[in-house]
Design an enzyme around this catalytic site. Sequence first.
Site, short mmCIF file in Angstrom:
data_model
loop_
_atom_site.label_atom_id
_atom_site.label_comp_id
_atom_site.label_asym_id
_atom_site.label_seq_id
_atom_site.Cartn_x
_atom_site.Cartn_y
_atom_site.Cartn_z
N SER A 1 0.84 -1.21 0.00
CA SER A 1 0.00 0.00 0.00
C SER A 1 0.87 1.25 0.00
O SER A 1 0.52 2.27 -0.60
CB SER A 1 -0.97 0.01 1.19
OG SER A 1 -0.28 0.15 2.41
N ARG B 1 22.93 -18.34 2.01
CA ARG B 1 21.66 -18.09 1.29
C ARG B 1 21.32 -16.59 1.31
O ARG B 1 20.95 -16.01 0.31
CB ARG B 1 20.55 -18.91 1.96
CG ARG B 1 19.22 -18.82 1.24
CD ARG B 1 18.26 -19.88 1.73
NE ARG B 1 17.92 -19.69 3.12
CZ ARG B 1 17.99 -20.62 4.06
NH1 ARG B 1 18.39 -21.84 3.78
NH2 ARG B 1 17.65 -20.36 5.31
N LEU C 1 18.72 -6.49 6.34
CA LEU C 1 19.82 -6.53 5.37
C LEU C 1 21.15 -6.71 6.10
O LEU C 1 21.35 -6.19 7.20
CB LEU C 1 19.81 -5.22 4.56
CG LEU C 1 18.54 -5.06 3.71
CD1 LEU C 1 18.34 -3.61 3.30
CD2 LEU C 1 18.58 -5.97 2.50
N HIS D 1 9.51 2.78 9.18
CA HIS D 1 9.21 1.85 10.27
C HIS D 1 7.96 2.35 11.00
O HIS D 1 7.85 3.54 11.28
CB HIS D 1 10.40 1.75 11.24
CG HIS D 1 10.14 0.79 12.35
ND1 HIS D 1 10.24 -0.58 12.18
CD2 HIS D 1 9.74 0.98 13.62
CE1 HIS D 1 9.92 -1.18 13.31
NE2 HIS D 1 9.60 -0.26 14.21
N ASP E 1 21.32 1.89 8.61
CA ASP E 1 22.71 1.57 8.93
C ASP E 1 22.81 0.08 9.25
O ASP E 1 21.85 -0.68 9.00
CB ASP E 1 23.25 2.48 10.06
CG ASP E 1 22.57 2.20 11.40
OD1 ASP E 1 21.80 1.22 11.51
OD2 ASP E 1 22.82 2.95 12.35
N GLU E 2 23.92 -0.35 9.82
CA GLU E 2 24.14 -1.79 9.99
C GLU E 2 23.29 -2.38 11.12
O GLU E 2 23.21 -3.59 11.27
CB GLU E 2 25.63 -2.08 10.24
CG GLU E 2 26.51 -1.95 9.01
CD GLU E 2 27.03 -0.53 8.75
OE1 GLU E 2 26.48 0.43 9.35
OE2 GLU E 2 27.95 -0.39 7.93
N ASP F 1 16.76 -0.94 12.53
CA ASP F 1 15.94 0.27 12.75
C ASP F 1 16.68 1.32 13.57
O ASP F 1 16.08 2.01 14.40
CB ASP F 1 14.60 -0.11 13.43
CG ASP F 1 13.79 -1.07 12.57
OD1 ASP F 1 13.83 -0.95 11.34
OD2 ASP F 1 13.12 -1.95 13.14
C1 GAR Z 1 4.18 -0.45 6.67
O1 GAR Z 1 3.38 -0.06 7.76
C2 GAR Z 1 5.65 -0.29 7.03
O2 GAR Z 1 5.91 0.74 7.92
C3 GAR Z 1 5.92 -1.61 7.69
O3 GAR Z 1 5.24 -2.55 6.91
C4 GAR Z 1 4.06 -1.94 6.39
C5 GAR Z 1 3.98 -2.26 4.91
O4 GAR Z 1 2.71 -2.08 4.44
N1 GAR Z 1 7.33 -1.88 7.73
C6 GAR Z 1 7.89 -2.59 8.69
O5 GAR Z 1 7.28 -3.09 9.61
C7 GAR Z 1 9.41 -2.72 8.55
N2 GAR Z 1 9.96 -3.30 9.72
P1 GAR Z 1 2.38 -2.16 2.87
O6 GAR Z 1 2.97 -3.47 2.34
O7 GAR Z 1 0.89 -2.13 2.80
O8 GAR Z 1 3.02 -0.95 2.24
#
Ligand code: GAR
Length: 206
Positions: free
Chosen positions: A23, A78, A107, A123, A155-156, A159
């Site tokens: 989305s 992998r 990553l 995030h 970064d490494e 979050d």
């Molecule tokens: C989003 O809310 C994003 O912030 C979160 O996944 C959702 C993706 O939604 N990301 C994380 O949790 C990363 N750790 P979408 O596939 O509908 O865009």
Amino acid sequence: MLPRVASSDEPLRLAVLISGGGSGLTALLRYQEAEPRAHQTVLVLADSTDAGGLDHGLERGIQSAGIPLPDIADRVERRLAHEELVHGALLAAEVELVVLSGYMRILTPNFVRRWKGRLVNIHPSLLPKYPGAHAHRDALADGATVSGCTIHLVDEGVDSGLILAQSEVEVKPNDSVSDLQERIKKVEHVLYPEVLDRLAVGGFSV
Ligand code: GAR
């Protein structure tokens, strides 16, 4: 190293990496379609071939592909081999900025170092609160009354990179994980394109 300073005449070439429904990707593509922007999405990658969000790229004629984990027994090997495939696809498409949008893989430092300064993530919490894969669950369990989203350079760590922008949302009594998730997605869909605008024109001095 941040990406070059781009303009709507020479937009920054973005790859958007997703894992699910995308989305956030759709919101970004709509934003880019609405008027000339200083960034354009040239590649959509997912970590599986059945990520629903790939269709959003394909139906707009954007190169979009699922790159599943290769069939290698050793976990470390992998992961590294998978990232080599992703890295190769990014180079082949001459990508200048990698935009993680619901990409649920951590990553490796090896990959992060190659794209440092040109790798951003969104995030769904107000970092440094609630990092990791269960931000909404953790916010609710903690009794938070405010949560939101954070856009940061990767970064490494997990979050932990430099925060570029945040948006707050209210956590309501009796919110479920999906109530909170949907409320946060609404602000994510506004904030991410705006931050990319700013990044693309050199608006962050980091
Ligand atoms: C989003 O809310 C994003 O912030 C979160 O996944 C959702 C993706 O939604 N990301 C994380 O949790 C990363 N750790 P979408 O596939 O509908 O865009």
